[in-house]
Design an enzyme around this catalytic site. Structure first.
Site, PDB file in Angstrom:
ATOM      1  N   HIS A  49       2.742 -11.513  14.354  1.00  0.00           N
ATOM      2  CA  HIS A  49       3.846 -12.075  15.133  1.00  0.00           C
ATOM      3  C   HIS A  49       3.592 -13.538  15.534  1.00  0.00           C
ATOM      4  O   HIS A  49       4.507 -14.208  16.039  1.00  0.00           O
ATOM      5  CB  HIS A  49       4.071 -11.238  16.402  1.00  0.00           C
ATOM      6  CG  HIS A  49       5.497 -11.174  16.837  1.00  0.00           C
ATOM      7  ND1 HIS A  49       6.438 -12.116  16.483  1.00  0.00           N
ATOM      8  CD2 HIS A  49       6.153 -10.275  17.626  1.00  0.00           C
ATOM      9  CE1 HIS A  49       7.599 -11.809  17.020  1.00  0.00           C
ATOM     10  NE2 HIS A  49       7.464 -10.694  17.720  1.00  0.00           N
ATOM     11  N   THR A  85       0.852  -1.194   0.000  1.00  0.00           N
ATOM     12  CA  THR A  85       0.000   0.000   0.000  1.00  0.00           C
ATOM     13  C   THR A  85       0.884   1.238   0.000  1.00  0.00           C
ATOM     14  O   THR A  85       1.941   1.254   0.641  1.00  0.00           O
ATOM     15  CB  THR A  85      -0.945   0.010   1.224  1.00  0.00           C
ATOM     16  OG1 THR A  85      -1.789   1.169   1.171  1.00  0.00           O
ATOM     17  CG2 THR A  85      -0.178   0.021   2.535  1.00  0.00           C
TER      18      THR A  85
END
Length: 413
Positions: free
Chosen positions: A376, A324
């Site tokens: 994560h 993006t």
């Protein structure tokens, strides 16, 4: 039968309902076959609904109404002849008396308005408390609520002059507009909230030197455009840098499915594109095999489809990683949100001429901050930082790393 029942077609797999965003025709209009008659919103895209046959249309659903796939939304009388001049004149003949009648009907209306004078409104409990504390007579306050009811905000405005403030602060326009969110926007909101709640999202940052890319674009942009028919932009360099880094760090090119991790041996890159209906993410399939010109041509084609509302659900489904570019709107730094079920996203930002140290000397270089948000749960810090460093290497040194040491050959010239 001469009456055709038009049903909502399936926009894509797993989509069971859509919302009638806009009717492009009116009840009783004559429509031609394949003429767009409505825009419908699904939770993935906005699509046009074309007329299946020619004839007089009768609408069976309202704008903003949620309808099921397969539900009848309009009827088309295929036996009806196409109206000529008379039909075109009819609205003008009807509009004249309508324009005159309201003028006559509205003339005596000042009395009812005066009867509902805001000065006679009743304050809400919160408003009454404020007015009592400031010693303000409710009869002197204009109420903006239903039936002239005085709201808390009305009381607060009235209290401004009483507290010694300027009366000008209470005389500005204070109108509000309420608009229902589209199905697409509501779905985007749900997905963004779910990402924040359901992933262990973390962001790592770095900066890249755009000097070499600036040089390559300046040197070859005209020749590249003449040969390939598209411009040489930044996105092709970042796409190629990302696909290289994904192959070096395969856990970034993965997703979670329950207790399982799915790794992809291909790089389907979602490119965030701003359109009239919001942010869309069309996908470049197997971007790792694309040339620079192919990346630029495909991005251009997809961006035009988004702008014109022609993008399909299939073209926005199945990406493994997203890029993006908030820099096009002036963003200096941000933390992009993961596009589920993907596990990572790269955010580009604006390019600023900044002083940096190079070989012990302070020089001015066109610099960009880049950010990578990642899940994560399956991507460790080592992989995330290593991935972003690999992207930086490709952008800082595109000739050696992305173009194979031969810039002309690498650009297909």
């Amino acid at each position: 039968m001469s009456i055709l029942e038009m049903k909502v077609p399936s926009p894509g797999e797993s989509i069971t309902e859509v919302e009638i965003a806009t009717w492009l025709v009116k009840d009783g209009d004559y429509v031609q076959k394949d003429q767009p008659i409505a825009e419908v919103d699904s939770d993935k895209a906005t699509l046009e609904l074309p007329a299946e046959e020619s004839g007089i249309i009768t609408l069976k659903a309202e704008e903003g109404e949620v309808v099921q796939v397969g539900q009848v939304v309009c009827l088309i009388d295929m036996a009806a002849a196409k109206p000529e001049g008379a039909a075109a004149d009819a609205p003008k003949q009807e509009e004249a008396p309508k324009a005159a009648e309201p003028a006559k009907a509205e003339a005596p209306k000042p009395a009812p308005v005066a009867a509902q004078s805001y000065a006679t409104g009743t304050p809400s409990p919160a408003a009454k408390k404020i007015l009592d504390e400031k010693g303000i007579d409710a009869a002197q306050v204009s109420g903006s609520g239903r039936d002239g009811r005085i709201s808390k905000s009305d009381a607060e405005l009235a209290a401004v002059p009483a507290m010694g403030g300027s009366s000008l602060t209470a005389t500005g326009a204070r109108s509000t507009t309420t608009t229902k969110l589209s199905v697409l926007r509501r779905k985007i909101a749900q997905r963004l909230v779910s990402v924040k709640n359901e992933t262990a999202m973390l962001t790592t940052f770095n900066e890249v030197d755009m000097s070499e890319i600036f040089r390559l674009r300046k040197q070859y942009k005209e020749e590249f455009a003449q040969k390939h028919g598209v411009g040489l932009g930044f996105m092709s360099f970042f796409t190629k840098a990302v696909t290289r880094a994904l192959q070096m760090y395969p856990d970034v090119n993965a997703s979670i499915d329950g207790d399982f991790k799915i790794n992809y041996d291909f790089c389907d890159i979602s490119i965030a594109v701003s359109g009239p209906k919001g942010l869309m993410v069309p996908v470049l399939r197997n971007a790792e095999n694309m040339s620079f010109s192919s990346v630029e041509a495909n991005i251009k084609d997809l961006a035009i489809k988004v702008r014109d509302g022609k993008i399909t659900v299939d073209e926005m489904t199945g990406g493994t990683f997203t890029i993006t570019n908030g820099g096009t709107f002036g963003s200096m730094l941000s933390t992009p949100i993961i596009n589920p079920p993907q596990s990572a996203i790269l955010g580009m930002h604006n390019i600023i001429q900044r002083p940096v140290a190079v070989d012990g000397q302070v020089v001015i270089r066109p610099m960009m901050y880049v950010a990578m948000s990642y899940d994560h749960r399956i991507i460790d810090g080592k992989e995330s930082v290593g991935f972003l460093v690999a992207v930086k290497e490709g952008i800082d040194n595109p000739v050696e790393i992305l173009l194979g040491g031969d810039e002309r050959k690498g650009l297909g010239l």
